[in-house]
Scaffold this active site. Structure first.
Site, PDB file in Angstrom:
ATOM      1  N   CYS A  92      27.086  -3.400  20.687  1.00 43.03           N
ATOM      2  CA  CYS A  92      25.934  -2.524  20.960  1.00 43.03           C
ATOM      3  C   CYS A  92      25.833  -2.102  22.418  1.00 43.03           C
ATOM      4  O   CYS A  92      25.111  -1.153  22.731  1.00 43.03           O
ATOM      5  CB  CYS A  92      24.646  -3.192  20.529  1.00 43.03           C
TER       6      CYS A  92
ATOM      7  N   HIS B 175      18.658  -0.333  23.885  1.00 37.70           N
ATOM      8  CA  HIS B 175      19.366  -0.460  22.613  1.00 37.70           C
ATOM      9  C   HIS B 175      18.333  -0.668  21.517  1.00 37.70           C
ATOM     10  O   HIS B 175      17.408  -1.466  21.663  1.00 37.70           O
ATOM     11  CB  HIS B 175      20.346  -1.633  22.677  1.00 37.70           C
TER      12      HIS B 175
ATOM     13  N   ASN C 229      19.577  -0.299  13.538  1.00 34.38           N
ATOM     14  CA  ASN C 229      20.495  -0.619  14.636  1.00 34.38           C
ATOM     15  C   ASN C 229      21.839   0.056  14.366  1.00 34.38           C
ATOM     16  O   ASN C 229      22.549  -0.326  13.433  1.00 34.38           O
ATOM     17  CB  ASN C 229      20.651  -2.145  14.709  1.00 34.38           C
TER      18      ASN C 229
HETATM   19  N1  ACO Z   1      13.362  -9.853   3.668  1.00 36.18           N
HETATM   20  C1  ACO Z   1      12.507 -10.856   3.411  1.00 36.18           C
HETATM   21  N2  ACO Z   1      12.647 -12.073   3.971  1.00 36.18           N
HETATM   22  C2  ACO Z   1      13.671 -12.259   4.817  1.00 36.18           C
HETATM   23  C3  ACO Z   1      14.592 -11.254   5.129  1.00 36.18           C
HETATM   24  C4  ACO Z   1      14.400 -10.003   4.509  1.00 36.18           C
HETATM   25  N3  ACO Z   1      15.209  -8.950   4.745  1.00 36.18           N
HETATM   26  N4  ACO Z   1      15.487 -11.724   6.018  1.00 36.18           N
HETATM   27  C5  ACO Z   1      15.158 -13.002   6.244  1.00 36.18           C
HETATM   28  N5  ACO Z   1      14.070 -13.324   5.525  1.00 36.18           N
HETATM   29  C6  ACO Z   1      13.354 -14.583   5.486  1.00 36.18           C
HETATM   30  C7  ACO Z   1      14.200 -15.724   6.011  1.00 36.18           C
HETATM   31  O1  ACO Z   1      14.998 -16.229   4.957  1.00 36.18           O
HETATM   32  C8  ACO Z   1      13.153 -16.698   6.480  1.00 36.18           C
HETATM   33  O2  ACO Z   1      12.665 -17.407   5.353  1.00 36.18           O
HETATM   34  P1  ACO Z   1      12.376 -18.995   5.454  1.00 36.18           P
HETATM   35  O3  ACO Z   1      11.314 -19.122   6.529  1.00 36.18           O
HETATM   36  O4  ACO Z   1      11.939 -19.330   4.096  1.00 36.18           O
HETATM   37  O5  ACO Z   1      13.676 -19.605   5.872  1.00 36.18           O
HETATM   38  C9  ACO Z   1      12.006 -15.811   6.958  1.00 36.18           C
HETATM   39  O6  ACO Z   1      12.244 -14.521   6.378  1.00 36.18           O
HETATM   40  C10 ACO Z   1      11.930 -15.660   8.467  1.00 36.18           C
HETATM   41  O7  ACO Z   1      13.206 -15.363   8.966  1.00 36.18           O
HETATM   42  P2  ACO Z   1      13.454 -15.356  10.503  1.00 36.18           P
HETATM   43  O8  ACO Z   1      14.909 -15.322  10.758  1.00 36.18           O
HETATM   44  O9  ACO Z   1      12.628 -16.417  11.155  1.00 36.18           O
HETATM   45  O10 ACO Z   1      12.796 -13.959  10.906  1.00 36.18           O
HETATM   46  P3  ACO Z   1      12.609 -13.395  12.351  1.00 36.18           P
HETATM   47  O11 ACO Z   1      11.191 -13.194  12.611  1.00 36.18           O
HETATM   48  O12 ACO Z   1      13.428 -14.153  13.366  1.00 36.18           O
HETATM   49  O13 ACO Z   1      13.281 -11.963  12.235  1.00 36.18           O
HETATM   50  C11 ACO Z   1      15.344 -10.773  12.614  1.00 36.18           C
HETATM   51  C12 ACO Z   1      14.633 -11.841  11.816  1.00 36.18           C
HETATM   52  C13 ACO Z   1      14.693  -9.423  12.341  1.00 36.18           C
HETATM   53  C14 ACO Z   1      16.802 -10.731  12.172  1.00 36.18           C
HETATM   54  C15 ACO Z   1      15.235 -11.093  14.118  1.00 36.18           C
HETATM   55  O14 ACO Z   1      15.596 -12.440  14.327  1.00 36.18           O
HETATM   56  C16 ACO Z   1      16.097 -10.201  14.944  1.00 36.18           C
HETATM   57  O15 ACO Z   1      15.874  -9.032  15.060  1.00 36.18           O
HETATM   58  N6  ACO Z   1      17.110 -10.763  15.652  1.00 36.18           N
HETATM   59  C17 ACO Z   1      17.963 -10.002  16.506  1.00 36.18           C
HETATM   60  C18 ACO Z   1      18.986  -9.330  15.686  1.00 36.18           C
HETATM   61  C19 ACO Z   1      19.743  -8.278  16.427  1.00 36.18           C
HETATM   62  O16 ACO Z   1      19.180  -7.586  17.227  1.00 36.18           O
HETATM   63  N7  ACO Z   1      21.018  -8.155  16.118  1.00 36.18           N
HETATM   64  C20 ACO Z   1      21.801  -7.097  16.597  1.00 36.18           C
HETATM   65  C21 ACO Z   1      22.656  -7.521  17.706  1.00 36.18           C
HETATM   66  S1  ACO Z   1      23.476  -6.192  18.322  1.00 36.18           S
HETATM   67  C22 ACO Z   1      25.044  -5.923  17.723  1.00 36.18           C
HETATM   68  O17 ACO Z   1      25.948  -5.953  18.491  1.00 36.18           O
HETATM   69  C23 ACO Z   1      25.270  -5.640  16.290  1.00 36.18           C
END
Ligand code: ACO
Length: 328
Positions: free
Chosen positions: A114, A255, A285
């Site tokens: 990214c 980003h 993203n």
């Molecule tokens: N729908 C419903 N529930 C979901 C989903 C979904 N799509 N995805 C995960 N959950 C659930 C999980 O299983 C978890 O359940 P549990 O508590 O029973 O275990 C719960 O939701 C909470 O999950 P978290 O991981 O705690 O959610 P969080 O608030 O951290 O958000 C997210 C997750 C959006 C992925 C966040 O952590 C994030 O944005 N991280 C950064 C990701 C990113 O930017 N990546 C790109 C990098 S750049 C590149 O080079 C590609």
């Protein structure tokens, strides 16, 4: 050294829009969950047969037109992508041919995930400022739909496809153009965001395909924390390096991974969200394409004026990070 300026920008997104509502019929998720956790409402998905290079060509043509240049004016092409058409050769060579660039154009791909566009901007700028190249075309492009595990709700809701491009040249006017960049990487975080198979360590096998190990895996929570820290540091470092204060920045183009990450950076830099360009709601993203798409939209929407200072700031798999300051 002469300063490097952006002469034109362009972007492209495939016509097909995949909404959160439609995703909710594919995996166990909801529009509400996706919106509140990421800010994403919809993303664009490449059509069957529509390749990374096809999307790049659309964005590049728009950037060339914006710059008032012909493909034959370009002598350097840098393509930032983690989803090239083929493992070999580079997407840039395919794009060179499709665009009708000269055969004496230097072409290469760059993988900084990214942060790829900021890395490409820095690299191409240095090459142009050296005088060895006259006009560079830099493209950030991704077809992430091809490496997303459509059965993994923790990742498939986040990503989209698209392309953005910019044309670089030099200016004799002092104090304009790319003022500086700050690039880096936390290589100890490789295991937070990766694709295990399809590379030389683990060539693809029938078993790896069955396990969908050619798809993106991510430890989202850990990536989130490091992303906020890395982007904040990258932003502060470039401001300090250039003697610019945060309140002098007219627009930040971050980003577009997650609205909550952008909001955290806004708080850390004490800059209101109105000074951040946000389109993650419409694209998700798009990795290396995210910043150049946002940059092109911001310019075309009149959000960037002559004399403005713009901050680009990114993080990505690697984990890489990068920032750039541009005065228009
Ligand atoms: N729908 C419903 N529930 C979901 C989903 C979904 N799509 N995805 C995960 N959950 C659930 C999980 O299983 C978890 O359940 P549990 O508590 O029973 O275990 C719960 O939701 C909470 O999950 P978290 O991981 O705690 O959610 P969080 O608030 O951290 O958000 C997210 C997750 C959006 C992925 C966040 O952590 C994030 O944005 N991280 C950064 C990701 C990113 O930017 N990546 C790109 C990098 S750049 C590149 O080079 C590609």
């Amino acid at each position: 050294m002469p300063s490097t300026v952006i002469l034109g920008t362009g972007s492209y997104a495939p016509a097909r829009v995949l909404t959160n509502a439609e995703l909710s019929t594919m995996v166990d998720t909801s529009d509400e969950w996706i919106r509140t956790r990421s800010g994403i409402r919809e993303r664009h998905i490449a059509a069957p047969g529509e390749s990374t290079s096809d999307m790049a060509v659309h964005a590049a043509k728009a950037a060339l037109q914006d710059a008032g240049l012909a493909p034959t004016d370009i002598d350097l092409l840098v393509v930032a992508t983690v989803t090239p058409d083929l493992v070999l050769p580079a997407a840039s060579c395919i794009i060179q041919h499709k665009l009708g660039l000269r055969t004496d154009t230097a072409c290469f791909d760059l993988n900084a995930a990214c942060s790829g566009f900021v890395y490409a901007l820095d690299t191409a700028s240095a090459m142009v400022a050296s005088g060895r190249y006259k006009k560079a075309l830099i493209i950030g492009v991704e077809k992430l739909s091809s490496v997303v595990d459509w059965q993994d709700r923790t990742t498939c809701v986040l990503f989209g496809d698209g392309a953005g491009a910019a044309v670089l040249g030099v200016s004799d006017q002092p104090g304009v153009g790319l003022l500086g960049t700050k690039l880096g990487a936390y290589g100890d975080c490789v295991d937070l965001l990766y694709i295990t198979h399809g590379g030389s360590d683990n060539p693809t096998t029938p078993e790896s395909i069955a396990a969908r190990n050619h798809c993106i895996r991510m430890k989202g929570k850990e990536v989130f924390k490091i992303a906020v820290r890395a982007m904040d540091e990258a932003a502060r470092d470039i401001l300090e390096q250039q003697g610019v204060t945060a309140d002098q920045i007219a627009l930040v183009i971050p980003h577009q991974a997650n609205l909550r990450i952008i909001e955290a950076i806004s708080q850390y830099l004490k800059l209101p969200m109105e000074r951040f360009y946000v389109n993650v709601d419409r694209y998700g993203n798009t990795s290396a394409a995210s910043i150049p798409i946002a940059l092109d939209e911001a310019r075309r929407a009149g959000r960037i004026k002559s004399g403005d200072i713009t901050l680009l700031v990114a993080f990505g798999a690697g984990l890489t990070y990068g920032s750039a300051l541009i005065r228009w």
